[in-house]
Design a protein around this motif. Sequence first.
Motif, PDB file in Angstrom:
ATOM      1  N   LEU A  92       8.891   7.071  -2.429  1.00 15.55           N
ATOM      2  CA  LEU A  92       7.634   7.221  -1.682  1.00 15.55           C
ATOM      3  C   LEU A  92       7.734   8.369  -0.679  1.00 15.55           C
ATOM      4  O   LEU A  92       6.792   9.154  -0.526  1.00 15.55           O
ATOM      5  CB  LEU A  92       7.305   5.913  -0.961  1.00 15.55           C
ATOM      6  N   GLY A  93       8.874   8.461  -0.022  1.00 19.93           N
ATOM      7  CA  GLY A  93       9.076   9.551   0.924  1.00 19.93           C
ATOM      8  C   GLY A  93       9.013  10.910   0.248  1.00 19.93           C
ATOM      9  O   GLY A  93       8.397  11.855   0.758  1.00 19.93           O
ATOM     10  N   LEU A 139       1.082   5.695  -3.858  1.00 17.29           N
ATOM     11  CA  LEU A 139       1.500   5.962  -2.477  1.00 17.29           C
ATOM     12  C   LEU A 139       1.054   4.870  -1.508  1.00 17.29           C
ATOM     13  O   LEU A 139       1.778   4.522  -0.579  1.00 17.29           O
ATOM     14  CB  LEU A 139       0.936   7.303  -2.014  1.00 17.29           C
ATOM     15  N   PHE A 140      -0.134   4.331  -1.733  1.00 15.86           N
ATOM     16  CA  PHE A 140      -0.701   3.401  -0.758  1.00 15.86           C
ATOM     17  C   PHE A 140      -0.722   1.949  -1.244  1.00 15.86           C
ATOM     18  O   PHE A 140      -1.388   1.103  -0.661  1.00 15.86           O
ATOM     19  CB  PHE A 140      -2.122   3.836  -0.393  1.00 15.86           C
ATOM     20  N   GLU A 144       0.166   1.478   5.693  1.00 15.44           N
ATOM     21  CA  GLU A 144      -0.632   2.157   6.719  1.00 15.44           C
ATOM     22  C   GLU A 144       0.123   3.347   7.310  1.00 15.44           C
ATOM     23  O   GLU A 144      -0.461   4.384   7.612  1.00 15.44           O
ATOM     24  CB  GLU A 144      -1.026   1.174   7.822  1.00 15.44           C
ATOM     25  N   PHE A 145       1.416   3.196   7.467  1.00 11.29           N
ATOM     26  CA  PHE A 145       2.237   4.297   7.960  1.00 11.29           C
ATOM     27  C   PHE A 145       2.229   5.449   6.963  1.00 11.29           C
ATOM     28  O   PHE A 145       2.133   6.625   7.337  1.00 11.29           O
ATOM     29  CB  PHE A 145       3.670   3.816   8.202  1.00 11.29           C
ATOM     30  N   LEU A 157       0.768   9.437   7.512  1.00  5.63           N
ATOM     31  CA  LEU A 157       1.512  10.661   7.223  1.00  5.63           C
ATOM     32  C   LEU A 157       0.725  11.577   6.292  1.00  5.63           C
ATOM     33  O   LEU A 157       0.617  12.783   6.526  1.00  5.63           O
ATOM     34  CB  LEU A 157       2.864  10.318   6.587  1.00  5.63           C
ATOM     35  N   VAL A 158       0.167  10.993   5.240  1.00  2.89           N
ATOM     36  CA  VAL A 158      -0.583  11.796   4.271  1.00  2.89           C
ATOM     37  C   VAL A 158      -1.826  12.394   4.914  1.00  2.89           C
ATOM     38  O   VAL A 158      -2.137  13.576   4.735  1.00  2.89           O
ATOM     39  CB  VAL A 158      -0.959  10.942   3.038  1.00  2.89           C
TER      40      VAL A 158
END
Length: 500
Positions: A195-196, A229-230, A288-289, A293-294
């Motif tokens: 994910l990172g 991603l989410f 949510e974090f 970032l995105v």
Amino acid sequence: MKTRLKFRAQEGFTLIELLVVIATIIGILIGLLLPAVQRVNRAANRMAEFPRLEALATQIQRFNQAAESNAQAFILSVATVAEAANDSETTTVNLDSLQSFCTADTTLIDLQGQVNALLAAEGGSDGRYKGLLDKNIMAKKKTDEEDFKAKVLARLDLKQGYGGAWDAIAAAMKKDSTRVKQSLFRNTDSQLANLGAKIVEYVVEIKKPDGERLDGYHDSQLESTRFELFSPAPIYRAFEIARMSASLEQAKEELGPDDPFVKIVLNGRSPKDAATELVHGTKLADPEFRKQLVQGGESAVAASTDPMIVMERNLDPVRRENLKWFEENVESVLQQSGEKLGKARFAVYGKNTYPDATFTLRLSYGQVKGYPMNGTIAPYKTTLYGLYDRSLSFDSKGPFALPPRYATGREKLNLSTPVNFVSSADITGGNSGSPVINGNGEIVGLIFDGNIESLIGDYVYSDEAARAVSVETGVITEVLRKLYNATSLADELQGTDVVH
């Protein structure tokens, strides 16, 4: 059985409910009757000459070793999580006990799914590897290749246009072999790290014109990328640490401590310590974090002090360099040479050879017949008798437990009804869901998989043991009528006119 659809207003199951029923049936069949692994490799595999196949065999063998090691990490991790969740003092670790843990605790079901997925991947690669080592299959491949190459080189126009493709492929695979270890072992095997990496890439790629972006970030792919991603799906930290630790141990052993990937990820720490600090220190488990970032773009990612993001920022240049090298030295050569060989093959054989698997519409012909398996003969079909026997032989536990409707409805069914059948149809290239039609033009089944012996079909077709697996249409209407009370739907599928 003749099957056709006739659309009319009537009471009964909806199409969505039918799909649910069929999915349930296929899920049971896959779990209980004919385990297999799906394949979708392109036809270029079949056109490659022996240097490429030998390189593939080496790479697959290394993947098997990596998969086996990581499977053990998965198992140990699931055991740790399961014991904590169940307050168990059990220290014995085996897959059966893990399945019991996961069945008893619904929070662990998806962990078992990940274990099974990894083991399935290992089994699939092992099937391909064994196929590449099969002397009879490879002798046939060699003979066919030599005949094809001789015909191309015998004609001046074909030799000038396509004759260099074999040497180009051999040279590309020789180059590729110099980076096999980097391709296999520069891997964290971590959901959080993945994910990172995607976030670091996303904020950069999204600003480029579509044609210049990395695969996965084109406009047509963004919806699925954002979904990944989410996703709010839970991520288990103990599981992550076990997987990542095992993967980093392998990376350190295979690549050495001075490899750029190893140096960046470990940063002077042991694999276990690095994995533990990264997994416990990151906030990426929170969707949510990830969104913040995105949405913050490159500046937010560049300013982030999250340890997993920091690591992925440092790894990004390494990944991009490796990707660029592979595209320039291997992928582009294989693509261009594969296209040349495809044109040459058509020029030499025309329409006299069977169409290969290129993800295009085609008809695949075959016979319904059994095959040699484990020193005996596998039958060409299974029946509902076999479904219940399989379940009862495993005490109706774990993945062999039947849904209540099937467990209590056995007496309603004609147990001699065929469930699955196998055929010699060549389905490499992706045919799941395709109808199976007999010589009378009747729909008799739906393709959904291939047996383990068919995996070599990615490289060469052989009908000795490779079989396509189909669900029989008769069992679909049998259970619709007798277990689901969906007579109207079954009538419609079979084209029966009923007055309501």
